[in-house]
Design an enzyme around this catalytic site. Structure first.
Site, PDB file in Angstrom:
ATOM      1  N   CYS A 137       6.370  16.501 -27.255  1.00  0.00           N
ATOM      2  CA  CYS A 137       7.812  16.370 -27.563  1.00  0.00           C
ATOM      3  C   CYS A 137       8.382  15.182 -26.793  1.00  0.00           C
ATOM      4  N   TRP A 145      18.537  21.311 -14.796  1.00  0.00           N
ATOM      5  CA  TRP A 145      18.860  20.001 -15.378  1.00  0.00           C
ATOM      6  C   TRP A 145      18.687  19.991 -16.896  1.00  0.00           C
ATOM      7  N   ILE A 146      19.114  21.053 -17.566  1.00  0.00           N
ATOM      8  CA  ILE A 146      18.821  21.132 -18.992  1.00  0.00           C
ATOM      9  C   ILE A 146      20.018  20.648 -19.838  1.00  0.00           C
ATOM     10  N   GLN A 182      27.875 -21.942 -13.255  1.00  0.00           N
ATOM     11  CA  GLN A 182      26.431 -21.815 -13.499  1.00  0.00           C
ATOM     12  C   GLN A 182      25.876 -20.454 -13.073  1.00  0.00           C
ATOM     13  N   GLY A 184       9.482  19.069 -11.258  1.00  0.00           N
ATOM     14  CA  GLY A 184      10.103  18.083 -12.146  1.00  0.00           C
ATOM     15  C   GLY A 184       9.036  17.161 -12.716  1.00  0.00           C
ATOM     16  N   SER A 185       8.511  16.278 -11.870  1.00  0.00           N
ATOM     17  CA  SER A 185       7.487  15.335 -12.345  1.00  0.00           C
ATOM     18  C   SER A 185       6.168  16.033 -12.663  1.00  0.00           C
ATOM     19  N   GLU A 217      12.903  12.408 -18.363  1.00  0.00           N
ATOM     20  CA  GLU A 217      11.774  12.143 -19.290  1.00  0.00           C
ATOM     21  C   GLU A 217      10.706  11.287 -18.629  1.00  0.00           C
ATOM     22  N   ARG A 259      23.876   9.886 -26.782  1.00  0.00           N
ATOM     23  CA  ARG A 259      22.473   9.702 -27.195  1.00  0.00           C
ATOM     24  C   ARG A 259      21.605  10.835 -26.662  1.00  0.00           C
ATOM     25  N   PHE A 314      16.089  22.011 -24.426  1.00  0.00           N
ATOM     26  CA  PHE A 314      14.653  21.946 -24.122  1.00  0.00           C
ATOM     27  C   PHE A 314      14.482  22.242 -22.636  1.00  0.00           C
TER      28      PHE A 314
HETATM   29  P1  TGC Z   1      -2.329  15.808 -18.087  1.00  0.00           P
HETATM   30  O1  TGC Z   1      -3.579  16.499 -17.651  1.00  0.00           O
HETATM   31  O2  TGC Z   1      -2.255  14.326 -18.012  1.00  0.00           O
HETATM   32  O3  TGC Z   1      -1.969  16.218 -19.588  1.00  0.00           O
HETATM   33  C1  TGC Z   1      -2.011  17.560 -20.040  1.00  0.00           C
HETATM   34  C2  TGC Z   1      -2.296  17.536 -21.543  1.00  0.00           C
HETATM   35  O4  TGC Z   1      -1.232  16.842 -22.221  1.00  0.00           O
HETATM   36  C3  TGC Z   1      -1.726  15.656 -22.889  1.00  0.00           C
HETATM   37  N1  TGC Z   1      -0.722  14.603 -22.686  1.00  0.00           N
HETATM   38  C4  TGC Z   1       0.117  14.192 -23.649  1.00  0.00           C
HETATM   39  N2  TGC Z   1       0.215  14.517 -24.939  1.00  0.00           N
HETATM   40  C5  TGC Z   1       1.189  13.913 -25.661  1.00  0.00           C
HETATM   41  N3  TGC Z   1       2.047  13.031 -25.145  1.00  0.00           N
HETATM   42  C6  TGC Z   1       1.995  12.669 -23.853  1.00  0.00           C
HETATM   43  N4  TGC Z   1       2.858  11.801 -23.349  1.00  0.00           N
HETATM   44  C7  TGC Z   1       0.986  13.248 -23.038  1.00  0.00           C
HETATM   45  N5  TGC Z   1       0.632  13.146 -21.725  1.00  0.00           N
HETATM   46  C8  TGC Z   1      -0.416  13.967 -21.533  1.00  0.00           C
HETATM   47  C9  TGC Z   1      -3.048  15.350 -22.203  1.00  0.00           C
HETATM   48  O5  TGC Z   1      -3.907  14.643 -23.061  1.00  0.00           O
HETATM   49  C10 TGC Z   1      -3.573  16.758 -21.903  1.00  0.00           C
HETATM   50  O6  TGC Z   1      -4.033  17.313 -23.124  1.00  0.00           O
HETATM   51  P2  TGC Z   1      -5.271  18.352 -23.135  1.00  0.00           P
HETATM   52  O7  TGC Z   1      -5.571  18.551 -24.578  1.00  0.00           O
HETATM   53  O8  TGC Z   1      -6.374  17.674 -22.371  1.00  0.00           O
HETATM   54  O9  TGC Z   1      -4.764  19.594 -22.450  1.00  0.00           O
HETATM   55  O10 TGC Z   1      -1.143  16.509 -17.290  1.00  0.00           O
HETATM   56  P3  TGC Z   1      -0.683  16.354 -15.769  1.00  0.00           P
HETATM   57  O11 TGC Z   1      -0.386  17.732 -15.265  1.00  0.00           O
HETATM   58  O12 TGC Z   1      -1.655  15.507 -15.019  1.00  0.00           O
HETATM   59  O13 TGC Z   1       0.727  15.608 -15.894  1.00  0.00           O
HETATM   60  C11 TGC Z   1       0.806  14.336 -16.381  1.00  0.00           C
HETATM   61  C12 TGC Z   1       2.213  13.743 -16.259  1.00  0.00           C
HETATM   62  C13 TGC Z   1       2.632  13.582 -14.834  1.00  0.00           C
HETATM   63  C14 TGC Z   1       2.127  12.376 -16.898  1.00  0.00           C
HETATM   64  C15 TGC Z   1       3.246  14.535 -17.013  1.00  0.00           C
HETATM   65  O14 TGC Z   1       3.274  15.822 -16.602  1.00  0.00           O
HETATM   66  C16 TGC Z   1       4.635  13.908 -17.035  1.00  0.00           C
HETATM   67  O15 TGC Z   1       4.899  13.161 -17.971  1.00  0.00           O
HETATM   68  N6  TGC Z   1       5.574  14.181 -16.065  1.00  0.00           N
HETATM   69  C17 TGC Z   1       6.957  13.813 -16.192  1.00  0.00           C
HETATM   70  C18 TGC Z   1       7.754  15.035 -16.565  1.00  0.00           C
HETATM   71  C19 TGC Z   1       8.821  14.756 -17.567  1.00  0.00           C
HETATM   72  O16 TGC Z   1       8.856  13.722 -18.217  1.00  0.00           O
HETATM   73  N7  TGC Z   1       9.723  15.701 -17.722  1.00  0.00           N
HETATM   74  C20 TGC Z   1      10.748  15.562 -18.718  1.00  0.00           C
HETATM   75  C21 TGC Z   1      11.564  16.830 -18.869  1.00  0.00           C
HETATM   76  S1  TGC Z   1      12.568  16.822 -20.317  1.00  0.00           S
HETATM   77  C22 TGC Z   1      13.792  15.752 -20.002  1.00  0.00           C
HETATM   78  O17 TGC Z   1      13.864  15.093 -19.036  1.00  0.00           O
HETATM   79  C23 TGC Z   1      14.807  15.661 -21.053  1.00  0.00           C
HETATM   80  S2  TGC Z   1      16.106  14.607 -20.711  1.00  0.00           S
HETATM   81  C24 TGC Z   1      16.738  14.555 -22.258  1.00  0.00           C
HETATM   82  C25 TGC Z   1      18.008  13.875 -22.432  1.00  0.00           C
HETATM   83  O18 TGC Z   1      19.042  14.338 -21.941  1.00  0.00           O
HETATM   84  O19 TGC Z   1      17.981  12.847 -23.182  1.00  0.00           O
HETATM   85  P1  FAD Z   2      10.751  14.812  -8.488  1.00  0.00           P
HETATM   86  O1  FAD Z   2       9.614  15.118  -9.404  1.00  0.00           O
HETATM   87  O2  FAD Z   2      10.972  15.689  -7.329  1.00  0.00           O
HETATM   88  O3  FAD Z   2      10.607  13.301  -7.988  1.00  0.00           O
HETATM   89  C1  FAD Z   2      11.330  12.782  -6.840  1.00  0.00           C
HETATM   90  C2  FAD Z   2      10.795  11.382  -6.559  1.00  0.00           C
HETATM   91  O4  FAD Z   2       9.386  11.448  -6.271  1.00  0.00           O
HETATM   92  C3  FAD Z   2      10.927  10.442  -7.766  1.00  0.00           C
HETATM   93  O5  FAD Z   2      11.243   9.150  -7.305  1.00  0.00           O
HETATM   94  C4  FAD Z   2       9.529  10.466  -8.370  1.00  0.00           C
HETATM   95  O6  FAD Z   2       9.261   9.256  -9.095  1.00  0.00           O
HETATM   96  C5  FAD Z   2       8.661  10.573  -7.132  1.00  0.00           C
HETATM   97  N1  FAD Z   2       7.326  11.146  -7.401  1.00  0.00           N
HETATM   98  C6  FAD Z   2       7.013  12.373  -7.904  1.00  0.00           C
HETATM   99  N2  FAD Z   2       5.687  12.527  -8.028  1.00  0.00           N
HETATM  100  C7  FAD Z   2       5.137  11.351  -7.627  1.00  0.00           C
HETATM  101  C8  FAD Z   2       3.802  10.851  -7.550  1.00  0.00           C
HETATM  102  N3  FAD Z   2       2.753  11.586  -7.951  1.00  0.00           N
HETATM  103  N4  FAD Z   2       3.604   9.600  -7.064  1.00  0.00           N
HETATM  104  C9  FAD Z   2       4.668   8.823  -6.697  1.00  0.00           C
HETATM  105  N5  FAD Z   2       5.958   9.231  -6.758  1.00  0.00           N
HETATM  106  C10 FAD Z   2       6.184  10.476  -7.221  1.00  0.00           C
HETATM  107  N6  FAD Z   2      14.574  18.338 -17.881  1.00  0.00           N
HETATM  108  C11 FAD Z   2      14.341  19.174 -18.931  1.00  0.00           C
HETATM  109  O7  FAD Z   2      13.348  19.882 -18.967  1.00  0.00           O
HETATM  110  N7  FAD Z   2      15.218  19.213 -19.981  1.00  0.00           N
HETATM  111  C12 FAD Z   2      16.335  18.459 -20.042  1.00  0.00           C
HETATM  112  O8  FAD Z   2      17.074  18.512 -21.015  1.00  0.00           O
HETATM  113  C13 FAD Z   2      16.618  17.597 -18.936  1.00  0.00           C
HETATM  114  N8  FAD Z   2      17.768  16.883 -18.908  1.00  0.00           N
HETATM  115  C14 FAD Z   2      18.101  16.174 -17.771  1.00  0.00           C
HETATM  116  C15 FAD Z   2      19.370  15.611 -17.667  1.00  0.00           C
HETATM  117  C16 FAD Z   2      19.738  14.941 -16.499  1.00  0.00           C
HETATM  118  C17 FAD Z   2      21.117  14.373 -16.371  1.00  0.00           C
HETATM  119  C18 FAD Z   2      18.809  14.775 -15.454  1.00  0.00           C
HETATM  120  C19 FAD Z   2      19.168  14.001 -14.218  1.00  0.00           C
HETATM  121  C20 FAD Z   2      17.550  15.346 -15.544  1.00  0.00           C
HETATM  122  C21 FAD Z   2      17.186  16.069 -16.700  1.00  0.00           C
HETATM  123  N9  FAD Z   2      15.959  16.737 -16.794  1.00  0.00           N
HETATM  124  C22 FAD Z   2      15.692  17.560 -17.855  1.00  0.00           C
HETATM  125  C23 FAD Z   2      15.038  16.738 -15.647  1.00  0.00           C
HETATM  126  C24 FAD Z   2      14.241  15.463 -15.493  1.00  0.00           C
HETATM  127  O9  FAD Z   2      13.252  15.362 -16.472  1.00  0.00           O
HETATM  128  C25 FAD Z   2      13.638  15.456 -14.062  1.00  0.00           C
HETATM  129  O10 FAD Z   2      14.726  15.241 -13.191  1.00  0.00           O
HETATM  130  C26 FAD Z   2      12.580  14.380 -13.897  1.00  0.00           C
HETATM  131  O11 FAD Z   2      11.427  14.685 -14.646  1.00  0.00           O
HETATM  132  C27 FAD Z   2      12.189  14.182 -12.422  1.00  0.00           C
HETATM  133  O12 FAD Z   2      11.961  15.391 -11.780  1.00  0.00           O
HETATM  134  P2  FAD Z   2      12.692  15.724 -10.381  1.00  0.00           P
HETATM  135  O13 FAD Z   2      14.129  15.434 -10.524  1.00  0.00           O
HETATM  136  O14 FAD Z   2      12.290  17.093  -9.990  1.00  0.00           O
HETATM  137  O15 FAD Z   2      12.105  14.683  -9.343  1.00  0.00           O
END
Ligand code: TGC
Ligand code: FAD
Length: 387
Positions: free
Chosen positions: A241, A165-166, A282, A140-141, A366, A93, A132
């Site tokens: 995205c 972690w890509i 149970q 990360g976060s 994500e 997935r 991506f």
């Molecule tokens: P913040 O100031 O809240 O937002 C910046 C701009 O983005 C807009 N926005 C969004 N737009 C669309 N969808 C969303 N979910 C959005 N969240 C925010 C927001 O309105 C703003 O727009 P503008 O026009 O004002 O500039 O940004 P922040 O720096 O405070 O960060 C917010 C936070 C922490 C929620 C965000 O950065 C976050 O979601 N952190 C988590 C990072 C994350 O999810 N990384 C994922 C990496 S990719 C991955 O993990 C792929 S795994 C794939 C797989 O194997 O399946």
């Molecule tokens: P951190 O951000 O360092 O977080 C560590 C801990 O601190 C977590 O428990 C978190 O919840 C907590 N924390 C952080 N900030 C706060 C806060 N403000 N308040 C309270 N708690 C907080 N990324 C990509 O870009 N592309 C990919 O394709 C991709 N694929 C992945 C595949 C795998 C198998 C894995 C494990 C990860 C992948 N990622 C990818 C990365 C993934 O999105 C990050 O691991 C994730 O966003 C968390 O970031 P981090 O690991 O740096 O943890």
């Protein structure tokens, strides 16, 4: 024995005939082609890339993308596909989510016509794989703090930085890399073979072992100016995205939970202790009841979210609630079902522990559980709890 999915609230009757047909086709394919081989790939730490042409043939790669030869399915049909794939394995997935929602989707939404024509048909057919790159070793976060930089030099952009972690990165023909250009986050299509660009597989994972996870290294990587995604500027680019992919994860993990439930139920009905099938006790029944209830709640939330997405009115916060809830409960379910299989539950003869280990990653990527909690906290109170 044919797989029978739990559907306690007759959710089937809320689906269209086409949605049921698509779901059933993927369900059969997963039973026939994925379930028999996935444990061996997991133990070997390899992605089953022999399945890519079959996934493409079934139309699973660009299923949610409109035009350019892609199926353009609605959010519910796309979600059902991801649910079935993750019943097989979260790695499968993940592959499909990254290809469709995190690589093809930004090209479709933010790319130039030339970029769309060049990449989307090839990615839909599985000829080209995408990844991506957002996360970095120190960001990360908080992706807004990214350090990867792009500088314009003549008709090229020079990229420097590391993405970590890509998913799919070692096998990818194109990486959607997010980097800061003059302080603003921009998306770049970085092609395999670009001078100064390389991918390094990350080994030693206990989780998502049947998935390619790699580091992307850019050292003066030379990207042609035509490879900038022109349609978006700022962090909302990658976050948009993520909204696509996170809803797919909510559907996907329901599939993993359904696989665990099925295995624990079948095991409980056949495994005997104290002269009875353990499913008659149970305590075991309480675990099954809890599991089925949480799966049903996930299925209902996913369906509602999908229909709202199709109407164009699902918010990122609703997506966060679905992703957070589904991942949390799917992992709890996998842990509980693992327990219900006793010692057998730790072996690769059964699925539960593989799903359990995978779901640790899915709960993390994500947006971690905590990050989605804070997104919801912000939505509820209007107060930013991140900083
Ligand atoms: P913040 O100031 O809240 O937002 C910046 C701009 O983005 C807009 N926005 C969004 N737009 C669309 N969808 C969303 N979910 C959005 N969240 C925010 C927001 O309105 C703003 O727009 P503008 O026009 O004002 O500039 O940004 P922040 O720096 O405070 O960060 C917010 C936070 C922490 C929620 C965000 O950065 C976050 O979601 N952190 C988590 C990072 C994350 O999810 N990384 C994922 C990496 S990719 C991955 O993990 C792929 S795994 C794939 C797989 O194997 O399946
Ligand atoms: P951190 O951000 O360092 O977080 C560590 C801990 O601190 C977590 O428990 C978190 O919840 C907590 N924390 C952080 N900030 C706060 C806060 N403000 N308040 C309270 N708690 C907080 N990324 C990509 O870009 N592309 C990919 O394709 C991709 N694929 C992945 C595949 C795998 C198998 C894995 C494990 C990860 C992948 N990622 C990818 C990365 C993934 O999105 C990050 O691991 C994730 O966003 C968390 O970031 P981090 O690991 O740096 O943890």
């Amino acid at each position: 024995m044919a797989y029978e999915a739990p559907d306690f609230f007759d959710i089937d009757s809320l689906l269209t005939e086409d949605e049921r047909m698509i779901r059933d086709a993927v369900r059969s394919w997963v039973s026939e082609r994925v379930v028999p081989i996935i444990a061996d790939h997991y133990m070997a730490g390899t992605f089953p890339d022999e399945l890519i042409p079959e996934m493409a043939e079934l139309g699973l790669l660009g299923a949610g993308i409109e035009g350019y030869g892609c199926a353009g399915l609605g959010a519910v049909a796309y979600g059902l596909i991801l649910q079935e794939l993750e019943r097989g394995d979260s790695g499968l997935r993940s592959f499909a989510s990254v290809q469709g929602s995190l690589a093809m989707w930004p090209i479709r939404a933010f790319g130039s016509e030339e970029q769309k024509q060049h990449w989307l048909p090839r990615m839909n057919s599985g000829e080209a794989i995408g990844c991506f790159g957002l996360t970095e070793p120190d960001h990360g976060s908080d992706p807004g703090g990214m350090e990867t930089k792009a500088v314009k030099k003549g008709d090229k952009y020079i990229l420097n930085g590391t993405k970590m972690w890509i998913t799919n990165a070692s096998m990818a023909h194109v990486a959607v890399v997010w980097a800061k250009l003059e302080g603003r986050v921009r998306g770049f299509l970085v092609e395999k073979g670009t001078p100064g660009f390389s991918a390094q597989q990350m080994k030693n994972k206990y989780s998502l072992r049947a998935s390619d996870t790699s580091e992307l290294i850019m050292q003066d990587a030379e990207v042609p100016e035509g490879n900038l995604l022109p349609g978006v500027d700022g962090l909302k680019g990658p976050l948009n995205c993520l909204s696509q992919a996170r809803s797919g994860i909510a559907w996907g993990v329901a599939g993993a939970a359904m696989a665990c439930f099925d295995e624990a139920l079948q095991y409980g009905l056949t495994r005997r202790q104290f002269g009875k099938p353990i499913a008659q006790f149970q305590l075991q029944q309480a675990k099954l009841a809890e599991t089925l209830t949480e799966i049903t709640k996930m299925q209902l939330m996913n369906l509602r979210l999908g229909r709202m997405k199709e109407e164009g009115r699902a918010t990122p916060q609703q997506v966060s609630m679905a992703k957070r809830n589904a991942c949390f409960h799917a992992l709890e379910i996998a842990r509980r079902c693992r327990d219900m299989l006793g010692a057998n539950g730790i072996t690769s003869e059964y699925q539960v522990m593989r799903h359990m280990c995978n779901l640790e990653s899915v709960k993390t990527y994500e947006g971690t559980h905590d990050i989605h909690t804070l997104i919801l906290g912000h939505a509820i109170t209007g107060l930013d709890g991140f900083r």
